[in-house]
Design an enzyme around this catalytic site. Structure first.
Site, PDB file in Angstrom:
ATOM      1  N   LEU A  61       7.126  49.444 -23.280  1.00 48.20           N
ATOM      2  CA  LEU A  61       7.483  48.936 -21.961  1.00 48.20           C
ATOM      3  C   LEU A  61       6.326  48.087 -21.462  1.00 48.20           C
ATOM      4  O   LEU A  61       5.159  48.354 -21.776  1.00 48.20           O
ATOM      5  CB  LEU A  61       7.724  50.083 -20.964  1.00 48.20           C
ATOM      6  CG  LEU A  61       8.917  51.011 -21.210  1.00 48.20           C
ATOM      7  CD1 LEU A  61       8.969  52.076 -20.122  1.00 48.20           C
ATOM      8  CD2 LEU A  61      10.226  50.235 -21.259  1.00 48.20           C
ATOM      9  N   ASP A  62       6.630  47.059 -20.664  1.00 51.21           N
ATOM     10  CA  ASP A  62       5.578  46.290 -20.021  1.00 51.21           C
ATOM     11  C   ASP A  62       4.702  47.216 -19.188  1.00 51.21           C
ATOM     12  O   ASP A  62       5.162  48.249 -18.692  1.00 51.21           O
ATOM     13  CB  ASP A  62       6.192  45.234 -19.087  1.00 51.21           C
ATOM     14  CG  ASP A  62       6.997  44.183 -19.823  1.00 51.21           C
ATOM     15  OD1 ASP A  62       6.813  44.048 -21.045  1.00 51.21           O
ATOM     16  OD2 ASP A  62       7.810  43.516 -19.160  1.00 51.21           O
ATOM     17  N   MET A  63       3.449  46.809 -18.992  1.00 50.99           N
ATOM     18  CA  MET A  63       2.524  47.626 -18.211  1.00 50.99           C
ATOM     19  C   MET A  63       3.088  47.963 -16.833  1.00 50.99           C
ATOM     20  O   MET A  63       2.963  49.102 -16.347  1.00 50.99           O
ATOM     21  CB  MET A  63       1.190  46.890 -18.050  1.00 50.99           C
ATOM     22  CG  MET A  63       0.148  47.671 -17.264  1.00 50.99           C
ATOM     23  SD  MET A  63      -1.394  46.766 -17.017  1.00 50.99           S
ATOM     24  CE  MET A  63      -0.883  45.594 -15.743  1.00 50.99           C
TER      25      MET A  63
END
Length: 225
Positions: A61-63
């Protein structure tokens, strides 16, 4: 560039654990895997591996995105789980609070995406060399100014949901890369949450289904004025 200040509480939120896999709830602001910069060493993967040394990342997942991440325990399970993701045999859905209100109740965005190299890690729509990318969406509620959408990515491109929502005029609130200034200021974080994962357990052979509700900031009226 924003300083990396990952949340420390909870240190590791384990939703499910058995001998083959882990399902974790990643908070917004924490990298899924360590970055190259030593200051970016802290991540969901490194935290999990401190407790479960055999844990291996299967997807990311993106940060700034919160929600469910599955990790394999061991190389063979990693291979099997990776195949499930590659073959699109994993059920995934996200919640997003977006700017404005879509005119329809459901829809889909079918726009090819490619890395915007001069501005990486940003992505962009490119009909000449972009990779096919498809997102389905459903409107769950709206207060007129913002709307809560259920997003189902058919493909899994980097930043797909974020770029697709921006491309139809409804950027995700709090998105530091793709939201216009008013939408960026409307939330203290990116309001994108991986709420659902479903797949067949690679060893037990039974269906696994996980649902992780987002925080109160996704509710109507809980953004910043």
């Amino acid at each position: 560039m924003r300083p990396y200040q990952p949340p420390l509480d909870p240190w590791l939120d384990t939703v499910y654990c058995d001998a083959q896999l882990l399902v974790l709830d990643k908070p917004s602001g924490l990298l899924t895997v360590p970055g190259r910069d030593p200051a970016h060493k802290d991540s969901l993967a490194s935290r999990a591996q401190a407790e479960y040394p055999d844990a291996l990342i299967v997807h990311r997942l993106d940060m700034d995105t919160s929600g469910l991440v599955v990790m394999a325990r061991g190389a063979e399970i990693h291979r099997q789980l990776s195949r499930l993701f590659q073959d699109r045999e994993v059920e995934k859905s996200y919640l997003a609070r977006v700017w404005g209100e879509p005119a329809a109740d459901t829809g889909e965005v079918d726009l090819p995406l490619i890395c915007d190299w001069p501005n990486r890690p940003r992505q962009k729509v490119c009909f000449e060399s972009g990779k096919p990318s498809l997102t389905r969406w459903q409107k769950l509620d709206s207060d007129g100014k913002t709307s809560l959408l259920l997003l189902t990515p058919v493909t899994g491109r980097s930043h797909q949901l974020r770029v697709h929502m921006q491309s139809i005029g409804h950027p995700i609130l709090g998105d530091p890369f793709y939201a216009h200034p008013e939408a960026l200021a409307a939330a203290p974080r990116l309001l994108l949450h991986a709420q659902e994962l479903g797949f067949e357990h690679p060893v037990l052979g039974k269906p696994m289904h996980f649902l992780c509700n987002p925080g109160p900031e996704f509710q109507v009226g809980n953004g910043r004025d």
